[in-house]
Design a protein around this motif. Structure first.
Motif, short mmCIF file in Angstrom:
data_model
loop_
_atom_site.label_atom_id
_atom_site.label_comp_id
_atom_site.label_asym_id
_atom_site.label_seq_id
_atom_site.Cartn_x
_atom_site.Cartn_y
_atom_site.Cartn_z
N GLU A 134 28.53 47.18 25.71
CA GLU A 134 29.25 47.26 27.48
C GLU A 134 29.23 48.95 28.45
N LYS A 171 26.29 49.47 29.85
CA LYS A 171 26.76 49.30 31.45
C LYS A 171 27.13 49.94 32.42
N ASP A 191 29.94 41.75 40.85
CA ASP A 191 30.42 41.53 38.88
C ASP A 191 31.99 41.81 39.87
N LYS A 192 33.00 41.40 39.30
CA LYS A 192 34.09 41.09 39.32
C LYS A 192 34.86 42.50 38.34
N SER A 193 34.07 42.31 37.17
CA SER A 193 35.31 43.27 35.86
C SER A 193 34.39 44.75 36.50
N LEU A 194 33.03 44.92 36.87
CA LEU A 194 32.40 46.37 36.79
C LEU A 194 33.31 46.58 37.78
N GLN A 195 33.89 45.68 39.20
CA GLN A 195 33.92 46.73 40.28
C GLN A 195 35.60 46.80 40.45
N ALA A 196 36.59 45.84 39.38
CA ALA A 196 37.80 46.47 38.84
C ALA A 196 37.51 48.24 38.15
N TYR A 197 36.76 48.28 37.38
CA TYR A 197 36.44 48.77 36.36
C TYR A 197 36.91 50.47 37.36
N SER A 248 39.57 51.31 39.63
CA SER A 248 40.79 51.99 38.33
C SER A 248 40.05 53.71 38.63
#
Length: 371
Positions: A304, A307, A323-329, A332
């Motif tokens: 991770e 990445k 990638d929604k998880s990447l965008q959310a990270y 922040s």
């Protein structure tokens, strides 16, 4: 190189002069024995001082620890002095009573000349006393500044900055300057036991370059502070100008152990705050846009983390992610500003260092079986 016997030029690797046959004696460092040039001040092999420093502006020999040349007045780095060098004339005082010679009157003596000389002396004394009185009470000498310079002796440019009356305590804290490639150079100014200190941190992934010195010459009237250290390990000279909240730093630094030097001229600094530090810590590799990573840097990172490290190279340019998880990270992260859709991002937006770092991470991910 010149032959000392006949004055002919000789090649660097010649042992004997080709004109007169004289053996060429090459100067050596008295500390380590390495060959050095005749005008060398510091040995390039051991870093010890071996020669007499000269003024780069007029070529005169400099005395030990001199910051200004006594012959031409220039700073020892070859630039003209910033502070005007002005000598304020001191008023001439008169003694309470003068011992006048006694004259014996003779029939042939010219008494008119004697009386004329005496009258001239008395008149000069009266004028000197009057001028001295005007200067001592401080009410009629409006042309004398607080620091003793005479305003009619200063140029128009000098008058603009000669009495800034800055408070150097206002500039204590952490500062940062960014080079043209985006690389940050960190500076710190602090006060300890009544002395002002300055440090420079230009650390990279391959070198840790750090030095500090006492600022022993601070002039708040013209907004200049300087300091110098020359010890066994490090040489650092710092020239700081400060005015109206702005700080500019020029440095000359040499790490004698690494034989590595850094010179910076008039770096414009800005305060480095706790918010800046927090934003820096949000990166896996804060300097992956201008410093080449090595395999050793990425070994040990999780799947991770690799990445994120690979994609923060893109996120730094404002690229958005499917990638929604990447965008959310990255949403922040305080430094992230999403501005480019994935389909609009071009490979040409990355520089050579960023492409090399991305490829290194991808190669390691494949080696570890993560891709």
């Amino acid at each position: 190189m010149i032959c000392k016997k006949c004055g002919s030029e000789v090649a660097e690797d010649d042992v004997f002069c080709m004109q007169c046959g004289e053996k060429i004696e090459r100067p050596q460092c008295p500390h380590c024995g390495a060959e050095v040039d005749e005008d060398t001040v510091f040995c390039s092999n051991c870093g010890e001082k071996i020669g007499q420093e000269r003024c780069p502006y007029c070529g005169s020999e400099l005395e030990e620890d001199r910051k200004f040349c006594v012959f031409c007045g220039a700073k020892t780095d070859g630039t003209e002095p910033t502070k005007p060098q002005i000598t304020v004339p001191k008023p001439q005082t008169t003694t309470g009573q003068s011992n006048q010679p006694r004259y014996e009157k003779r029939p042939d003596t010219d008494t008119k000349g004697v009386w004329a000389i005496g009258a001239a002396i008395i008149l000069a004394a009266i004028i000197a006393i009057a001028c001295l009185g005007m200067g001592m009470d401080g009410t009629e000498d409006d042309d004398v500044a607080e620091d003793g310079y005479l305003t009619d002796e200063l140029s128009d440019d000098d008058k603009d900055f000669a009495w800034l009356n800055e408070d150097f305590d206002d500039y204590l804290g952490n500062w940062v300057a960014y080079l043209d490639n985006g690389k940050p150079i960190y500076f710190k100014i602090w006060k300890d036991t009544g002395k002002y200190w300055f440090s420079m941190d230009a650390s990279t992934s391959s070198r840790a370059l750090y030095a500090e010195t006492i600022l022993d010459d601070i002039d708040e009237d013209i907004g200049i502070a300087t300091g110098e250290i020359d010890d066994e390990y490090t040489y650092l000279y710092a020239w700081i100008t400060f005015y109206d909240g702005d700080l500019t730093v020029s440095t000359d630094m040499l790490d004698k152990g690494l034989q590595y030097s850094l010179d910076f001229d008039a770096l414009e600094c800005q305060p480095w705050t706790a918010t800046d530090e927090a934003a820096l810590n949000e990166f896996i590799f804060p300097y992956s846009d201008f410093e080449n990573l090595k395999k050793l840097d990425i070994e040990g990172l999780s799947k991770e983390e690799l990445k994120i490290a690979r994609n923060e190279i893109y996120a730094r340019h404002g690229r958005m992610f499917q990638d929604k998880s990447l965008q959310a990270y990255f949403n922040s992260c305080s430094w992230y500003t999403p501005s480019i859709a994935p389909e609009d991002f071009k490979e040409s937006m990355l520089n050579e260092v960023e492409i090399a770092n991305r490829d290194l991470i991808v190669s390691y991910e494949k080696e570890m079986g993560y891709r």
